[in-house]
Scaffold this motif. Structure first.
Motif, PDB file in Angstrom:
ATOM      1  N   GLU A  41       0.854  -1.194   0.000  1.00 17.30           N
ATOM      2  CA  GLU A  41       0.000   0.000   0.000  1.00 17.30           C
ATOM      3  C   GLU A  41       0.888   1.241   0.000  1.00 17.30           C
ATOM      4  O   GLU A  41       1.818   1.334   0.781  1.00 17.30           O
ATOM      5  N   CYS A  64       3.501   1.083  -5.906  1.00 19.96           N
ATOM      6  CA  CYS A  64       3.794   0.266  -7.094  1.00 19.96           C
ATOM      7  C   CYS A  64       4.266   1.190  -8.210  1.00 19.96           C
ATOM      8  O   CYS A  64       3.590   2.154  -8.561  1.00 19.96           O
ATOM      9  N   ASP A 122     -12.347  -0.553  -7.723  1.00 17.54           N
ATOM     10  CA  ASP A 122     -12.279   0.659  -8.541  1.00 17.54           C
ATOM     11  C   ASP A 122     -11.246   0.546  -9.663  1.00 17.54           C
ATOM     12  O   ASP A 122     -11.377   1.203 -10.681  1.00 17.54           O
ATOM     13  N   CYS A 159     -18.072   1.080  -3.526  1.00 15.80           N
ATOM     14  CA  CYS A 159     -17.431   0.202  -2.548  1.00 15.80           C
ATOM     15  C   CYS A 159     -18.217  -1.102  -2.443  1.00 15.80           C
ATOM     16  O   CYS A 159     -17.630  -2.184  -2.332  1.00 15.80           O
TER      17      CYS A 159
HETATM   18  C1  LIG Z   1     -16.865  11.173  -2.573  1.00 16.57           C
HETATM   19  C2  LIG Z   1     -17.058   9.692  -2.649  1.00 16.57           C
HETATM   20  C3  LIG Z   1     -18.107   9.091  -1.967  1.00 16.57           C
HETATM   21  C4  LIG Z   1     -18.304   7.714  -2.069  1.00 16.57           C
HETATM   22  N1  LIG Z   1     -19.349   7.146  -1.425  1.00 16.57           N
HETATM   23  C5  LIG Z   1     -19.578   5.827  -1.547  1.00 16.57           C
HETATM   24  C6  LIG Z   1     -20.652   5.194  -0.864  1.00 16.57           C
HETATM   25  O1  LIG Z   1     -21.412   5.828  -0.136  1.00 16.57           O
HETATM   26  N2  LIG Z   1     -20.836   3.851  -1.019  1.00 16.57           N
HETATM   27  C7  LIG Z   1     -20.018   3.119  -1.833  1.00 16.57           C
HETATM   28  O2  LIG Z   1     -20.245   1.910  -1.974  1.00 16.57           O
HETATM   29  N3  LIG Z   1     -18.970   3.681  -2.472  1.00 16.57           N
HETATM   30  C8  LIG Z   1     -18.728   5.002  -2.350  1.00 16.57           C
HETATM   31  N4  LIG Z   1     -17.650   5.569  -2.977  1.00 16.57           N
HETATM   32  C9  LIG Z   1     -16.756   4.733  -3.797  1.00 16.57           C
HETATM   33  C10 LIG Z   1     -15.728   3.984  -2.922  1.00 16.57           C
HETATM   34  O3  LIG Z   1     -14.954   4.895  -2.194  1.00 16.57           O
HETATM   35  C11 LIG Z   1     -14.831   3.137  -3.801  1.00 16.57           C
HETATM   36  O4  LIG Z   1     -15.594   2.433  -4.729  1.00 16.57           O
HETATM   37  C12 LIG Z   1     -14.040   2.133  -2.953  1.00 16.57           C
HETATM   38  O5  LIG Z   1     -13.220   2.816  -2.042  1.00 16.57           O
HETATM   39  C13 LIG Z   1     -13.217   1.234  -3.860  1.00 16.57           C
HETATM   40  O6  LIG Z   1     -12.424   0.390  -3.084  1.00 16.57           O
HETATM   41  P1  LIG Z   1     -11.056  -0.195  -3.680  1.00 16.57           P
HETATM   42  O7  LIG Z   1     -10.436  -0.956  -2.584  1.00 16.57           O
HETATM   43  O8  LIG Z   1     -11.324  -0.897  -4.957  1.00 16.57           O
HETATM   44  O9  LIG Z   1     -10.204   1.097  -4.070  1.00 16.57           O
HETATM   45  P2  LIG Z   1      -9.676   2.290  -3.159  1.00 16.57           P
HETATM   46  O10 LIG Z   1     -10.576   2.537  -2.006  1.00 16.57           O
HETATM   47  O11 LIG Z   1      -9.397   3.421  -4.081  1.00 16.57           O
HETATM   48  O12 LIG Z   1      -8.299   1.749  -2.573  1.00 16.57           O
HETATM   49  C14 LIG Z   1      -7.172   1.612  -3.406  1.00 16.57           C
HETATM   50  C15 LIG Z   1      -5.936   1.583  -2.520  1.00 16.57           C
HETATM   51  O13 LIG Z   1      -4.794   1.389  -3.352  1.00 16.57           O
HETATM   52  C16 LIG Z   1      -3.769   2.284  -2.946  1.00 16.57           C
HETATM   53  N5  LIG Z   1      -2.930   2.563  -4.118  1.00 16.57           N
HETATM   54  C17 LIG Z   1      -3.234   3.310  -5.202  1.00 16.57           C
HETATM   55  N6  LIG Z   1      -2.212   3.318  -6.070  1.00 16.57           N
HETATM   56  C18 LIG Z   1      -1.232   2.564  -5.522  1.00 16.57           C
HETATM   57  C19 LIG Z   1       0.078   2.207  -5.945  1.00 16.57           C
HETATM   58  N7  LIG Z   1       0.594   2.634  -7.116  1.00 16.57           N
HETATM   59  N8  LIG Z   1       0.823   1.399  -5.150  1.00 16.57           N
HETATM   60  C20 LIG Z   1       0.316   0.949  -3.950  1.00 16.57           C
HETATM   61  N9  LIG Z   1      -0.918   1.273  -3.495  1.00 16.57           N
HETATM   62  C21 LIG Z   1      -1.689   2.068  -4.273  1.00 16.57           C
HETATM   63  C22 LIG Z   1      -4.519   3.524  -2.449  1.00 16.57           C
HETATM   64  O14 LIG Z   1      -3.733   4.317  -1.575  1.00 16.57           O
HETATM   65  C23 LIG Z   1      -5.729   2.887  -1.766  1.00 16.57           C
HETATM   66  O15 LIG Z   1      -5.500   2.630  -0.412  1.00 16.57           O
HETATM   67  C24 LIG Z   1     -17.426   6.948  -2.884  1.00 16.57           C
HETATM   68  C25 LIG Z   1     -16.358   7.556  -3.534  1.00 16.57           C
HETATM   69  C26 LIG Z   1     -16.177   8.910  -3.436  1.00 16.57           C
HETATM   70  C27 LIG Z   1     -15.013   9.545  -4.169  1.00 16.57           C
END
Ligand SMILES: Cc1cc2nc3c(=O)[nH]c(=O)nc-3n(C[C@H](O)[C@H](O)[C@H](O)COP(=O)(O)OP(=O)(O)OC[C@H]3O[C@@H](n4cnc5c(N)ncnc54)[C@H](O)[C@@H]3O)c2cc1C
Length: 435
Positions: free
Chosen positions: A34, A133, A305, A318
């Motif tokens: 991370e 990464c 995402d 999420c």
């Molecule tokens: C304003 C807002 C409100 C939202 N509200 C909701 C809601 O109410 N309900 C809902 O279901 N969803 C909501 N979402 C969407 C939700 O936040 C995302 O869909 C969810 O966080 C995706 O999870 P993830 O683990 O796939 O990605 P992320 O949460 O983006 O996590 C990705 C991780 O990878 C890490 N990372 C990135 N690049 C690298 C790299 N190169 N090397 C190492 N680590 C890296 C990041 O630091 C992060 O910790 C909202 C989003 C926003 C922007």
């Protein structure tokens, strides 16, 4: 044979996947990398976090690993409906039959991480924070991380049997797919950008806990506020990404003026300290992502995402990311000795729903307030009412289908395609008028 699995990204999808993989049996060793620091050690006030709502989809995925749903519920607040604040103190209430959970993203991740480290020791699980990464080599099956800690220790390159890109909308792992054959990626900026906002509950006693409070100002400006379990109220203020009215703000007076003009009820709740913090908080933009493939051969997979970022308008991103994890786990059961087929099936079977979700998130809510209040809310309330009275003859409303069921997104889109294409046309006209 022990498989070495490298997960890039300790967000909700990456950490939940580690739980699912490690509980299967002794077959897998998992390493998570991370780029940010360990959220368990970062003070909440300086964390970049957002409030999330978790519905049936997310909760179902969390419930499949013993104890996780209960632990997440313990740090969440239940919400039983949305309160839409209109002009002159008028409100409309949209109740929910099944409550959703409200918690901030950081608290969700910390809960998942704590349970993971309590359950598995370093023989099978290693977590490396402050590791970004930088490079991926699909041929050699290696990935390179740069240490981003305050006192960096340089780069490290590791091998993998299976690489999971759970690194969010701006995924570095996904970037590597661009060098592979016939990979197509559509990246679009959502027309709204946003800034988070935080209020102490005592400054906003008029806002009832347990509801999602929303306001819609003019010119594409809208806001959402929710209570969290600690008595903090947090939310998001959205404004157009282009012609952004707050882009060049440099004084607190400009912030006051903005809230008084567009969101006057929130202006009354704002403490001075929050006005200042809001001014200096960065503006975030929202990327939506569609790709034609989530896997590469038998050794790389994109989830969450990284595979299908959506706009937050429906609060599904999420939930869908957690659903990805449960779906991949189901494929590992279906193809226990054929990882290549499990990855291929993930693309084939998840893509229609992921694409449908992007479409639904972009076009369920009209940008025009007239269409929103005069039609969408009436449609939603009527559908809810009729379904309650005659469940055998009337389907649940669009919002109920999305958050109170686990019916695939592609089926929901198909059922509501008339509304979605109307909103698409109306939004395009709205944006043309704005530019
Ligand atoms: C304003 C807002 C409100 C939202 N509200 C909701 C809601 O109410 N309900 C809902 O279901 N969803 C909501 N979402 C969407 C939700 O936040 C995302 O869909 C969810 O966080 C995706 O999870 P993830 O683990 O796939 O990605 P992320 O949460 O983006 O996590 C990705 C991780 O990878 C890490 N990372 C990135 N690049 C690298 C790299 N190169 N090397 C190492 N680590 C890296 C990041 O630091 C992060 O910790 C909202 C989003 C926003 C922007």
């Amino acid at each position: 044979m022990v498989k070495r699995i490298v997960i890039v990204g300790a967000g909700p999808s990456g950490v939940l996947l580690a739980h699912y993989l490690l509980r299967r049996n002794e077959q897998y060793n998992v390493e998570i990398y991370e780029r940010r620091s360990d959220p368990q050690t970062v003070p909440f006030s300086s964390a970049r976090t957002i409030p999330l709502s978790l519905n049936q989809r997310g909760m179902t995925a969390l419930s499949k690993v013993e104890g996780i749903l209960a632990a997440v519920k313990a740090v969440s607040l239940e919400s039983t409906g949305s309160l839409i604040h209109q002009k002159k103190g008028k409100t409309q209430f949209l109740p929910r039959k099944k409550p959703i959970l409200i918690l901030d993203r950081m608290r969700l991740v910390v809960t998942l991480l704590k349970m993971l480290t309590q359950q598995y020791n370093s023989d099978r699980l290693k977590i490396h924070f402050d590791h970004q990464c930088k490079q991926v080599d699909f041929e050699a099956k290696t990935v390179t991380f740069e240490n981003t800690a305050v006192n960096p220790t340089g780069e490290v390159t590791v091998d993998y049997d299976l690489l999971i890109g759970a690194d969010g909308a701006r995924s570095r792992v996904r970037e590597q797919f661009l060098s592979t054959n016939q990979f197509e990626l559509e990246k679009k900026y959502f027309p709204s950008a946003y800034k988070p906002i935080f209020l102490p509950a005592e400054s906003a006693t008029s806002l009832k806990a347990g509801y999602l409070h929303t306001w819609r100002g003019t010119d594409g400006i809208f806001a959402t506020l929710v209570h969290d379990i600690d008595g903090l109220i947090s939310g998001i203020v959205n404004f157009p990404r282009e012609n952004n009215p707050i882009l060049n703000f440099s004084t607190k007076e400009q912030v006051w003026q903005f809230f008084r003009e567009y969101l006057p009820e929130i202006a009354e709740l704002l403490p001075e300290s929050e006005v200042e913090a809001f001014l200096y908080r960065p503006i975030s933009t929202i990327l939506t992502i569609r790709c034609n493939r989530y896997h590469d051969g038998d050794s790389v997979l994109l989830i969450g995402d990284a595979a299908h970022a959506t706009s937050p308008s429906l609060g599904q991103g999420c939930n869908a990311s957690l659903e990805d994890v449960a779906f991949f786990d189901q494929l590992l059961d279906e193809y226990p000795n054929d990882i290549a087929e499990a990855l291929k099936q993930f693309t084939l079977r998840r893509k229609p729903d992921a694409h449908a979700l992007v479409e639904l998130s972009d076009y369920t809510f009209p940008l025009s307030s007239k269409l929103l209040f005069l039609e969408l809310f009436i449609r939603l309330r009527t559908a809810q009412f009729m379904h309650q009275l005659f469940p055998r003859y009337f389907s649940p409303s669009l919002s109920q289908l999305l958050s109170e069921t686990t019916i695939p997104y592609s089926e929901i889109l198909n059922f509501h395609k008339g509304w979605i294409s109307r909103v698409k046309q109306a939004n395009e006209k709205f944006l043309e008028r704005q530019s």
